[in-house]
Scaffold this motif. Structure first.
Motif, PDB file in Angstrom:
ATOM      1  N   THR A 237      11.737  -9.284  16.536  1.00  0.00           N
ATOM      2  CA  THR A 237      12.615  -8.650  17.515  1.00  0.00           C
ATOM      3  C   THR A 237      12.967  -7.247  17.009  1.00  0.00           C
ATOM      4  N   PHE A 238      13.972  -6.655  17.605  1.00  0.00           N
ATOM      5  CA  PHE A 238      14.306  -5.264  17.300  1.00  0.00           C
ATOM      6  C   PHE A 238      15.063  -5.097  15.986  1.00  0.00           C
TER       7      PHE A 238
ATOM      8  N   THR B 209       3.352  -3.577  14.161  1.00  0.00           N
ATOM      9  CA  THR B 209       3.928  -2.276  13.823  1.00  0.00           C
ATOM     10  C   THR B 209       2.808  -1.322  13.416  1.00  0.00           C
ATOM     11  N   PHE B 238      10.585  -6.518  26.157  1.00  0.00           N
ATOM     12  CA  PHE B 238      11.454  -7.415  26.927  1.00  0.00           C
ATOM     13  C   PHE B 238      11.172  -7.396  28.430  1.00  0.00           C
ATOM     14  N   THR B 246       3.801  -2.923  27.499  1.00  0.00           N
ATOM     15  CA  THR B 246       4.414  -1.595  27.477  1.00  0.00           C
ATOM     16  C   THR B 246       3.500  -0.647  26.715  1.00  0.00           C
ATOM     17  N   PHE B 247       2.938   0.324  27.434  1.00  0.00           N
ATOM     18  CA  PHE B 247       2.035   1.282  26.799  1.00  0.00           C
ATOM     19  C   PHE B 247       2.861   2.171  25.875  1.00  0.00           C
ATOM     20  N   LEU B 280      -1.299   5.723  33.247  1.00  0.00           N
ATOM     21  CA  LEU B 280      -1.293   5.464  31.804  1.00  0.00           C
ATOM     22  C   LEU B 280      -2.503   6.108  31.128  1.00  0.00           C
TER      23      LEU B 280
ATOM     24  N   MET C 206      18.861   0.868  26.448  1.00  0.00           N
ATOM     25  CA  MET C 206      17.859   0.603  25.413  1.00  0.00           C
ATOM     26  C   MET C 206      17.022  -0.637  25.665  1.00  0.00           C
ATOM     27  N   SER C 207      17.619  -1.624  26.329  1.00  0.00           N
ATOM     28  CA  SER C 207      16.845  -2.825  26.608  1.00  0.00           C
ATOM     29  C   SER C 207      17.005  -3.197  28.070  1.00  0.00           C
ATOM     30  N   ILE C 235      12.756   2.889  24.865  1.00  0.00           N
ATOM     31  CA  ILE C 235      13.401   1.579  24.783  1.00  0.00           C
ATOM     32  C   ILE C 235      13.341   1.083  23.350  1.00  0.00           C
ATOM     33  N   ARG C 236      14.118   0.052  23.112  1.00  0.00           N
ATOM     34  CA  ARG C 236      14.176  -0.520  21.766  1.00  0.00           C
ATOM     35  C   ARG C 236      13.120  -1.619  21.657  1.00  0.00           C
ATOM     36  N   THR C 237      12.243  -1.487  20.680  1.00  0.00           N
ATOM     37  CA  THR C 237      11.226  -2.512  20.470  1.00  0.00           C
ATOM     38  C   THR C 237      11.227  -2.880  18.987  1.00  0.00           C
ATOM     39  N   PHE C 238      10.189  -3.573  18.549  1.00  0.00           N
ATOM     40  CA  PHE C 238      10.142  -4.096  17.182  1.00  0.00           C
ATOM     41  C   PHE C 238       9.790  -3.038  16.148  1.00  0.00           C
ATOM     42  N   ASP C 239       9.403  -1.846  16.571  1.00  0.00           N
ATOM     43  CA  ASP C 239       8.998  -0.844  15.574  1.00  0.00           C
ATOM     44  C   ASP C 239       9.703   0.474  15.825  1.00  0.00           C
ATOM     45  N   LYS C 241      10.101   2.657  12.975  1.00  0.00           N
ATOM     46  CA  LYS C 241       9.979   3.333  11.690  1.00  0.00           C
ATOM     47  C   LYS C 241       9.588   4.795  11.869  1.00  0.00           C
ATOM     48  N   TYR C 242       8.698   5.058  12.808  1.00  0.00           N
ATOM     49  CA  TYR C 242       8.186   6.429  12.933  1.00  0.00           C
ATOM     50  C   TYR C 242       8.701   7.157  14.167  1.00  0.00           C
ATOM     51  N   THR C 243       9.066   6.406  15.213  1.00  0.00           N
ATOM     52  CA  THR C 243       9.743   7.032  16.351  1.00  0.00           C
ATOM     53  C   THR C 243      11.076   6.317  16.547  1.00  0.00           C
ATOM     54  N   THR C 246      10.734   3.543  21.731  1.00  0.00           N
ATOM     55  CA  THR C 246       9.383   3.474  22.282  1.00  0.00           C
ATOM     56  C   THR C 246       9.415   4.061  23.686  1.00  0.00           C
ATOM     57  N   PHE C 247       8.741   5.199  23.848  1.00  0.00           N
ATOM     58  CA  PHE C 247       8.714   5.843  25.156  1.00  0.00           C
ATOM     59  C   PHE C 247       7.876   4.987  26.105  1.00  0.00           C
ATOM     60  N   ASP C 248       8.453   4.618  27.227  1.00  0.00           N
ATOM     61  CA  ASP C 248       7.791   3.701  28.151  1.00  0.00           C
ATOM     62  C   ASP C 248       7.205   4.498  29.310  1.00  0.00           C
ATOM     63  N   ALA C 249       6.032   5.075  29.060  1.00  0.00           N
ATOM     64  CA  ALA C 249       5.399   5.923  30.083  1.00  0.00           C
ATOM     65  C   ALA C 249       5.142   5.137  31.361  1.00  0.00           C
ATOM     66  N   LEU C 280       5.060  13.415  23.770  1.00  0.00           N
ATOM     67  CA  LEU C 280       5.723  12.531  24.725  1.00  0.00           C
ATOM     68  C   LEU C 280       6.115  13.279  26.004  1.00  0.00           C
TER      69      LEU C 280
ATOM     70  N   SER D 207      20.746  -5.797  22.823  1.00  0.00           N
ATOM     71  CA  SER D 207      19.754  -5.332  21.859  1.00  0.00           C
ATOM     72  C   SER D 207      20.456  -4.595  20.721  1.00  0.00           C
TER      73      SER D 207
END
Lengths: 334, 334, 334, 334
Positions: A237-238, B209, B238, B246-247, B280, C206-207, C235-239, C241-243, C246-249, C280, D207
């Motif tokens: 999860t997040f 990840t 989610f 989600t792209f 996309l 975020m979610s 949005i908030r996702t599982f990763d 670390k680097y961004t 997560t931009f949801d295009a 982005l 979240s």
């Protein structure tokens, strides 16, 4: 794809089953469980009058993973291994080191497991590590050591099989195949263990939905192996700052409603840190799991893998006592 | 595990590389790329004075997936297949049906791909389907048909390999192995394709990840195969009511910063619905992808798999025109 | 709750609308848009024969957020502010510092925004910070400075309003209210801005699912304010670390299909790091966004908030050129 | 922002505290708890020799939410309301209808809650509903009815406050403010309840990370209100087909390690379906929660909100018995 389940009136079930198979099996997949016949891709309208007359119920809103479903197989699956009975009202404790590290070490850990009441010894000989440069397990030698330790203490063995080519080798040494979370949808591997008659513990993938898990069990069942159990080991999860994964206690009663396969909780991989393993073991037990699989190590700081989440022998003993207390408290309500 | 990269001053690099290998290779894994030598588990303090003197830079904060890292391999990996050049400033278009359905159909789709400017034909012969009862692909027959269609139109082939046992078979027919998202951490399979010299497209797992993806490429590279590309095909979040996944457009520049391997966008599996594939594809292109892999079908309603996300030939042609317009617009800034 | 939309034949629409309101408005919520009448909680069977005869279409499978839906309001909402036209084929550039830091600084940033082609100046005077001990914004003084800078350069103002009590104050200074992601379901605040006639940009939580976003807009529309735009900000996702997010295009074309409100992309909060903002921004533009909102700062290292994701003036100018190139390339296909 | 905690040797603590405040309070935020002084933005090097000499320990790796931290406040916060003691080894049962529906109904539900052993009556008078067209609560009338029912049975009241303007009104009727998940980062509201002395139950956002939750409590504590409890009510993950949210049992021991505030489990909103409420209540209890908040209804099918997750009176009674059995079983180990 539509699936239909015909629940036969009990008299003459076998006769009717034969007729249904004769009618449908050439064009459809047909599954039989006691007096229930599931037919893929067929509709009630396809039944003859006689077939319909022999049905006490016709169920049409059936999930794809039909053999996993309680609609097809209402009673609990009970799996019997030499030293354990898994599922139903039974509670099975599995424990051991993350990796088999040496013959001596796994023997020592087997004693700890046995003394605390476990009936299954876990230990990895083939390890799925995130990095190719991390310790990959002792391989066949690890299997030998693991088997020897289990036999010495009268325990069953559970160990991971990572690819279909290894299935025959691992099968010689184990009582239960473990399919790891990363391989939950490695369909070749699922098909390979599905062709054996050795029980399989399928670990839920990191982002596997309930339906994904059930469909994955169906790959095993489709091969003829119905000795399946499912392990909840935490999902991604997040937030993984304080725990390695998010233990999904709710999936336990959800799976128990939908499927007859036993559900085992793995608090170690969910927690990722020793101090949170016992609370999650208790949560999983209280939520109704049919057992626990727990990592133990006498010297976590020097474990070859997953040390930070291993319980030390004393911690493990205390955990088991608490788990048993919770189980006993809840048994009064059954 | 600590990794150290020594960047050698250019003169006499080979001599120094030999010395470093002689010094470290018996106890450590050593990787060499041009004038860079990466040593696993060694510290700057382990270097001799001479070794230190020949280094223009010593990098110590190196990720585990060292061969994937730009710190070790600063310039873009360029992959050459018979009909395509992939990576760097090149842009590669891959298209075809989700599954090979018949010799005639894949031939027809190959023509559509070729006419629109694709140089790689995709098509699945072994299909990883969620349910064991869904169409599982034509197997070897599908590979034959796919190869024939590609050869007829002067296209490369990309097709999925699902388990290590199939690697030799699939290798006979394909120019690029595809590793599916569900198998991204099937380490046995990664090792198997890592032992070949056939390029590999690794699809990002549903909840992988960035570090997971890079570590997975390292399993391939560790075997000696450096012809690797990564595909972003949408992640699990989610909300999947309106799109299948989600792209993650942002992962494209992130990966391009961290690794030298080409990044390909798969808008089809991300979108899950035809109407969202082109936006996309454009987003992925604008974010800097080195290519696209797109599912096409002339009769999506009757496709054997993934029909809802397939572009029809005319839609695909229009998509390609838009993608090319965006690429051209952005090339002016290079 | 069921909603029904009656599409009236054009003749006498007003007369029929009056009749429908008379019939239903005492017991049901009734919304009218041109020749469409939406009635909450009513069924086609509730219509009189005359009412049914005047309908060219009766739509029953309508989402709860009826006023947001294209079924009720098929044509794009176009929002006009003193210096901008937002929505439809228009493209609106909004830029400015994360926080208003001083009169001088925001004036300087306004010049940068204006010079690059922005028509809206952003800047926070009330800042929603994770920690109560972080800088919380200049408050009213910040609003004054922001307005002055915008007026000096002929720009509109967009600024965040954080609670319903501040709505009248902020309204004096802004052309567009911004509702922050953390407040997307602060229903009291949504109701408060819904009672004004000032345009509102609602940032996706975020979610927040697509349906959550549309229902949140409905809180604004229910108050009578239909000047709404939606911002995708990651949005908030599982990763992460680097961004940062997560931009949801993909949500851009999804929203554009479902709703008539303009969709703006915020690449700054999605990226979280300067180097990923431009890719982005391009992805969002290529996916079809009606505009961008971007954070800029001339000295990011000393910004009072969100410095790591701010574009410097030159970076911003280059971003705008690339964005315009992509837009122009795609306009040819309209 | 760096925070430093100085743990004073016990003798003369007050004197030293005064000196530290005199030294730092003009430029830094200073918090005092017993013999601990936390100073924002100061370093050990800023201390005088005398100050350093009086410290038994100086802690520098302190989270931003310093007042929430066990480093600053090692012992459990115990909250006393007229009928309950919350936190530490106490276990508090809160129950009631989702919404106050009528004076009669809430009275009936209060009896059910009381009879089963609850000491706090829950019930919403202001309801945060996803759609503006759904029932929004009875408002002040609901508060009156709720208070009356609680007083009749000697129960405390907990009820949601949705915006800062309502704080004074709700405070007249409630013993505990509830802040809903959607408002967890509505900082204006957090500040408003922070200025009162009424206990607050902060529900974790859908979240919200652990750090987000702790920072949100800090907004309340920063205003001077330290009577805070945190509710885990399930988070948003990739699977919500069978449960409404994913109950995060692991967050309970994590929060208990990091913070001194009591943690309450809300199995109703996590489960979303009656049949899964009891297993989650047990999981939360076994994981160590300091209490439960549960929705009950005598006629769920006709509840004005959240009927599908309400326990009927008999189900609730059984749940409480099981919960008590688990608690008793585990108390033996304290």
């Amino acid at each position: 794809m539509i699936v239909m389940i015909i629940v036969l009136k009990n008299e003459n079930a076998q006769l009717m089953i034969n007729k249904l198979e004769k009618h449908f099996a050439s064009d459809h997949q047909v599954f039989v469980h006691n007096n229930r016949v599931a037919i893929q891709g067929a509709h009630p309208a396809d039944l003859t009058d006689e077939e319909r007359a022999q049905a006490s119920q016709i169920i049409t809103d059936v999930p794809k993973a039909v053999q996993a479903s309680r609609l097809f197989h209402p009673e609990d699956t009970i799996i019997k291994t030499p030293h354990s009975v898994i599922g139903g009202d039974h509670f099975t404790l599995m424990a051991g080191p993350c990796s088999v590290e040496s013959a001596e070490h796994v023997m020592k850990m087997a004693k700890v497991a046995k003394d605390a009441g476990a009936t299954v010894l876990r230990g990895g000989a083939f390890k799925p590590r995130t990095s190719p440069y991390s310790f990959q397990g002792l391989g066949k030698e690890g299997l030998v050591d693991l088997r020897k330790a289990a036999d010495h203490f009268g325990l069953d063995v559970i160990t991971e099989v990572m690819d279909d080519e290894h299935v025959p080798l691992v099968e010689q040494f184990t009582d239960i195949f473990q399919i790891g979370a990363r391989n939950m949808q490695n369909f070749s591997l699922l098909k390979a263990v599905g062709k054996t008659q050795t029980p399989v513990m399928l670990k839920r993938g990191m982002s596997a939905t309930v339906d994904d898990v059930l469909n994955a069990t169906e790959y095993i069942a489709a091969g003829g192996n119905h000795q399946i159990m499912i392990a909840e080991r935490g999902i991604r999860t997040f937030d993984n700052k304080y725990t390695r994964n998010t233990f999904d206690a709710g999936v336990i009663p959800v799976l128990q409603k939908l499927t007859h396969y036993p559900v085992i909780a793995d608090p170690s991989h969910a927690a990722g840190h020793t101090e949170f393993v016992t609370p999650l073991a208790l949560a999983g037990t209280a939520a109704g799991a049919s057992g626990l699989i727990v990592e133990i190590h006498d010297d976590p700081a020097h474990a070859l893998s997953d040390g930070p989440q291993a319980l030390q022998p004393d911690q493990f003993k205390t955990m088991v006592k608490k788990v048993n207390a919770v189980r006993k408290a809840l048994q009064a309500f059954n």
